[in-house]
Design an enzyme around this catalytic site. Structure first.
Site, short mmCIF file in Angstrom:
data_model
loop_
_atom_site.label_atom_id
_atom_site.label_comp_id
_atom_site.label_asym_id
_atom_site.label_seq_id
_atom_site.Cartn_x
_atom_site.Cartn_y
_atom_site.Cartn_z
N THR A 1 0.86 -1.19 0.00
CA THR A 1 0.00 0.00 0.00
C THR A 1 0.89 1.23 0.00
O THR A 1 2.10 1.15 0.26
CB THR A 1 -0.95 -0.02 1.22
OG1 THR A 1 -1.83 1.10 1.16
CG2 THR A 1 -0.18 0.00 2.53
N CYS A 2 0.29 2.39 -0.33
CA CYS A 2 1.04 3.66 -0.32
C CYS A 2 0.02 4.79 -0.27
O CYS A 2 -0.99 4.67 0.41
CB CYS A 2 1.96 3.76 -1.54
SG CYS A 2 1.10 3.72 -3.12
N GLY A 3 0.24 5.88 -1.00
CA GLY A 3 -0.70 6.97 -1.00
C GLY A 3 -1.87 6.74 -1.94
O GLY A 3 -3.02 6.97 -1.59
#
Length: 283
Positions: free
Chosen positions: A240-242
């Site tokens: 996951t990230c932004g």
């Protein structure tokens, strides 16, 4: 320098040797955070690696979603790739203007669609230019090419699946954002989002996997980075990230290590940070 593998990562030297191969398709998938002041299409128009097509991450996406650049339907992907002359039997190489950044997202997207003959250019356009290799400003002539896809649903996760994984603790959830954003001490670049991270997730900033010149570390360096972040590589992983872009760099690194049981949370923090009924951890 990482070893060349046309299914994950290739060097600038490899690309130059294969640049005129009739079945090579080169994609400039440059994308930058809002507010960066950079225009990827304008940069492509000014200079790109010979033969490269421009892949617009924000347009080749599910525009019905309120979330940024979510994976497109198979039908839209087929339509756009056919028009770009990218199809069956092609070796695809993706690069970007930052080194290894948004190119990994497009590598993951091709794999999501069942296409595995796709690699990221190690070091991207900055390394190519720094080495004095050829560039051009003319767009290539495009010829329609048939493409078949087979969506690999196991490579992507939605918010319900990620919430279940966080609750059960049966996956390593790995967050590629900066330590400050993960801890909740830095504001999110997108307005209206809460700060923090998915409970139980581990933080491995994507830059930790790269050298200063934007190339990816070798297997030993990658394993050390995952270990330092407390990630158990024997467990299935969700990245996951932004907004699902830099998370794909983690997926690329995991693939380089021969790991297959990893998926990407497409909505990422742009989705999780928006819903108040989802728990947020800080620190």
């Amino acid at each position: 320098m990482a070893e060349d593998d046309p299914k994950t990562l290739v060097s600038t030297g490899w690309l130059e040797r294969h640049l005129k191969d009739p079945d090579l398709r080169l994609l400039d998938a440059s994308w930058y955070m809002p507010g960066s002041g950079r225009d990827p299409k304008a940069e492509y128009d000014a200079a790109h690696i010979p033969g490269a097509r421009f892949f617009d991450i924000d347009e080749i996406a599910d525009l019905r979603s309120g979330l940024p650049h979510m994976a497109p339907t198979a039908e839209k992907f087929i339509s756009r790739m056919r028009a770009m002359g990218v199809g069956d039997g092609h070796q695809v190489v993706v690069y970007d203007g930052a080194g290894i950044y948004s190119a990994a997202r497009v590598w993951w997207l091709f794999r999501l669609m069942g296409k595995t003959d796709v690699a990221v250019l190690d070091g991207g356009f900055p390394k190519w230019q720094a080495e004095g290799r050829q560039v051009e400003d003319m767009a290539p002539i495009l010829r329609d090419r048939h493409i078949t896809v087979s969506r690999q649903a196991h490579l992507v996760r939605d918010v319900t699946q990620v919430a279940a994984a966080a609750k059960l603790g049966d996956h390593e959830i790995i967050d590629a954002r900066s330590p400050g954003r993960f801890a909740g001490t830095e504001p999110e670049p997108r307005p209206g989002l809460r700060s923090g991270h998915i409970p139980g997730s581990k933080n491995l900033h994507y830059a930790t996997l790269l050298h200063a010149d934007g190339t990816m570390k070798d297997a030993k360096g990658l394993r050390a980075a995952f270990a330092a972040a407390g990630v158990d590589l024997d467990r299935p992983a969700i990245t996951t990230c932004g907004s699902g872009v830099t998370a794909a760099i983690l997926n690329l690194a995991l693939a380089r290590l021969g790991k297959h049981d990893h998926a990407l949370y497409d909505g990422s923090w742009a989705e999780w940070g928006m819903y108040n009924d989802l728990k947020v951890a800080k620190g």
